[in-house]
Design a protein around this motif. Structure first.
Motif, PDB file in Angstrom:
ATOM      1  N   LEU A  86     -56.112 -45.878  -9.711  1.00  0.00           N
ATOM      2  CA  LEU A  86     -54.987 -45.413 -10.505  1.00  0.00           C
ATOM      3  C   LEU A  86     -55.457 -44.639 -11.727  1.00  0.00           C
ATOM      4  CD1 LEU A  86     -51.898 -45.485 -11.101  1.00  0.00           C
ATOM      5  CD2 LEU A  86     -52.327 -47.602 -12.367  1.00  0.00           C
ATOM      6  N   ARG A  87     -56.531 -45.107 -12.365  1.00  0.00           N
ATOM      7  CA  ARG A  87     -57.042 -44.443 -13.565  1.00  0.00           C
ATOM      8  C   ARG A  87     -57.525 -43.028 -13.260  1.00  0.00           C
ATOM      9  NH1 ARG A  87     -54.145 -47.697 -15.789  1.00  0.00           N
ATOM     10  NH2 ARG A  87     -54.866 -49.759 -16.373  1.00  0.00           N
ATOM     11  N   GLN A  88     -57.965 -42.782 -12.045  1.00  0.00           N
ATOM     12  CA  GLN A  88     -58.350 -41.439 -11.659  1.00  0.00           C
ATOM     13  C   GLN A  88     -57.133 -40.570 -11.379  1.00  0.00           C
ATOM     14  OE1 GLN A  88     -61.688 -41.271  -8.724  1.00  0.00           O
ATOM     15  NE2 GLN A  88     -61.691 -43.497  -8.888  1.00  0.00           N
ATOM     16  N   LYS A  89     -56.060 -41.197 -10.911  1.00  0.00           N
ATOM     17  CA  LYS A  89     -54.869 -40.451 -10.510  1.00  0.00           C
ATOM     18  C   LYS A  89     -53.930 -40.187 -11.678  1.00  0.00           C
ATOM     19  CE  LYS A  89     -53.349 -41.270  -6.449  1.00  0.00           C
ATOM     20  NZ  LYS A  89     -53.406 -39.912  -5.826  1.00  0.00           N
ATOM     21  N   ILE A 116     -68.152 -41.176 -15.627  1.00  0.00           N
ATOM     22  CA  ILE A 116     -69.224 -42.143 -15.373  1.00  0.00           C
ATOM     23  C   ILE A 116     -68.662 -43.430 -14.782  1.00  0.00           C
ATOM     24  CG2 ILE A 116     -70.973 -43.594 -16.499  1.00  0.00           C
ATOM     25  CD1 ILE A 116     -71.335 -41.291 -18.535  1.00  0.00           C
ATOM     26  N   LEU A 117     -67.508 -43.869 -15.290  1.00  0.00           N
ATOM     27  CA  LEU A 117     -66.928 -45.134 -14.835  1.00  0.00           C
ATOM     28  C   LEU A 117     -66.225 -45.014 -13.485  1.00  0.00           C
ATOM     29  CD1 LEU A 117     -65.379 -46.439 -18.183  1.00  0.00           C
ATOM     30  CD2 LEU A 117     -67.437 -47.288 -17.043  1.00  0.00           C
ATOM     31  N   ASN A 118     -65.717 -43.827 -13.175  1.00  0.00           N
ATOM     32  CA  ASN A 118     -64.832 -43.713 -12.017  1.00  0.00           C
ATOM     33  C   ASN A 118     -65.325 -42.798 -10.906  1.00  0.00           C
ATOM     34  OD1 ASN A 118     -62.304 -45.263 -12.927  1.00  0.00           O
ATOM     35  ND2 ASN A 118     -62.644 -43.887 -14.650  1.00  0.00           N
ATOM     36  N   THR A 119     -66.399 -42.079 -11.122  1.00  0.00           N
ATOM     37  CA  THR A 119     -66.897 -41.171 -10.084  1.00  0.00           C
ATOM     38  C   THR A 119     -68.399 -41.340  -9.924  1.00  0.00           C
ATOM     39  OG1 THR A 119     -67.459 -39.254 -11.480  1.00  0.00           O
ATOM     40  CG2 THR A 119     -65.142 -39.526 -10.852  1.00  0.00           C
ATOM     41  N   SER A 120     -68.943 -40.653  -8.946  1.00  0.00           N
ATOM     42  CA  SER A 120     -70.390 -40.686  -8.704  1.00  0.00           C
ATOM     43  C   SER A 120     -71.107 -39.499  -9.333  1.00  0.00           C
ATOM     44  CB  SER A 120     -70.660 -40.709  -7.193  1.00  0.00           C
ATOM     45  OG  SER A 120     -70.097 -39.559  -6.571  1.00  0.00           O
ATOM     46  N   VAL A 166     -60.347 -34.238 -17.387  1.00  0.00           N
ATOM     47  CA  VAL A 166     -61.637 -34.106 -16.720  1.00  0.00           C
ATOM     48  C   VAL A 166     -61.665 -34.839 -15.379  1.00  0.00           C
ATOM     49  CG1 VAL A 166     -62.786 -36.135 -17.743  1.00  0.00           C
ATOM     50  CG2 VAL A 166     -64.126 -34.063 -17.202  1.00  0.00           C
ATOM     51  N   LEU A 167     -60.827 -35.861 -15.226  1.00  0.00           N
ATOM     52  CA  LEU A 167     -60.754 -36.585 -13.954  1.00  0.00           C
ATOM     53  C   LEU A 167     -59.827 -35.905 -12.948  1.00  0.00           C
ATOM     54  CD1 LEU A 167     -60.653 -40.267 -15.260  1.00  0.00           C
ATOM     55  CD2 LEU A 167     -62.372 -39.298 -13.745  1.00  0.00           C
ATOM     56  N   GLU A 168     -59.242 -34.777 -13.366  1.00  0.00           N
ATOM     57  CA  GLU A 168     -58.316 -34.024 -12.517  1.00  0.00           C
ATOM     58  C   GLU A 168     -57.190 -34.920 -11.982  1.00  0.00           C
ATOM     59  OE1 GLU A 168     -60.748 -32.119  -9.571  1.00  0.00           O
ATOM     60  OE2 GLU A 168     -61.489 -30.626 -10.989  1.00  0.00           O
TER      61      GLU A 168
END
Length: 327
Positions: A86-89, A116-120, A166-168
């Protein structure tokens, strides 16, 4: 076929218990739907519950009852793993940029943290994504290694916008993003937000504000809140030009205009918004409403009346102020 819902809120209650046993009824039976790619304004006086709705939609505040879905994902019952998705969306931009940033993090680090926390993403790919996002906000490489205290208020808010984008994300909640800034800086930030409509047409935005002029500039639809409920909703131009609810009329009457354009029909409200610990019976607005009818408005909750295509108002006497032209 209508566009799919990016954010769907149904019958939302948010209550906060007090030590004396009372309940602060911040949000009551609120329903709101945002279609993918839509920008919707949420307006009302301070204390109406606007910010609580925005935070609860992203589960920064716990709901008491109701349903919330973001792109079909259950927000209220989401597990920790689901919350990470959800935090990415969905992301939020807070009202005060000064307290939104960690004073011990550089700008580069603050914007990188979500990735860093949500992606690779790591290494050069991470640095490039952060630099590209900051550059899009008008913050060149000379700002990337600075700390928040070295930036102006407008620059800090640009960093907060970059950190959210930045997380789009697919959904962006903006909680009074310009109210803490100088007028000239507000114009710059509003220009950035307006450009997002063109550069990211699929981005859905919930814009929380008490500035009706800004909502008219940025949004397609508007929902008007009073004491935890939406009392009117519809397309921005229709609601602002032809309000159906007396509270909406009063809000629009309070917008400053040049003396030469002073409105003889200006509506002035008396008294303050009631306490959410003691919501009036019947229509919650009847204690301040100039057209309230005794024996009806003070005893019977008003129905949600449809006042046109894609328009509705919570009032016993809801009707457009202007006649609809004949076709």
């Amino acid at each position: 076929m209508s566009d799919p819902a990016m954010l769907a809120i149904r019958d939302l209650d948010v209550h906060f218990p007090l030590v004396n046993g009372q309940l602060v009824r911040a949000v009551e039976k609120l329903s709101l739907t945002l279609r993918a790619g839509e920008t919707v304004g949420l307006v009302g006086e301070s204390g109406s519950g606007k910010t609580t709705v925005g935070k609860t939609a992203l589960r920064l505040v716990r709901a008491t009852a109701g349903q919330i879905e973001i792109d079909g994902m259950d927000v209220i019952g989401a597990s920790n793993r689901d919350l990470k998705k959800l935090r990415q969306k969905a992301q939020i931009i807070f009202q005060d940029p000064h307290s939104s940033l960690n004073p011990r993090m550089t700008i580069r680090r603050a914007v990188s943290e979500g990735l860093i926390l949500n992606t690779s993403l790591r290494g050069k790919a991470l640095r490039d994504r952060v630099a590209e996002t900051l550059d899009a906000m008008g913050l060149s490489a000379q700002f990337h290694d600075r700390y928040p205290h070295e930036l102006s208020g407008g620059q800090k808010q640009r960093v907060c916008i970059a950190r959210a984008l930045v997380l789009e994300p697919d959904l962006l909640v903006l909680d009074e993003p310009t109210s803490a800034l100088d007028v000239s800086v507000q114009a710059q930030i509003l220009g950035i937000l307006k450009d997002l409509r063109a550069t990211r047409p699929a981005l859905t935005q919930l814009f929380i504000s008490h500035n009706l002029a800004v909502v008219r500039f940025l949004c397609e639809r508007v929902a008007v809140m009073y004491l935890g409920r939406i009392v009117e909703e519809g397309p921005v131009e229709q609601v602002f030009d032809d309000p159906c609810h007396p509270y909406t009329r009063a809000l629009l009457s309070a917008v400053p205009v040049p003396e030469a354009r002073a409105r003889p029909d200006r509506m002035r409200l008396t008294g303050d918004i009631p306490s959410p610990t003691n919501v009036p019976k019947g229509c919650s607005f009847h204690t301040r409403c100039p057209i309230a009818e005794k024996g009806l408005c003070d005893t019977t909750p008003p129905p949600l009346r449809r006042t046109g295509e894609a328009r509705m108002a919570l009032c016993h006497f809801a009707e457009p102020m202007l006649e609809t032209p004949a076709t």
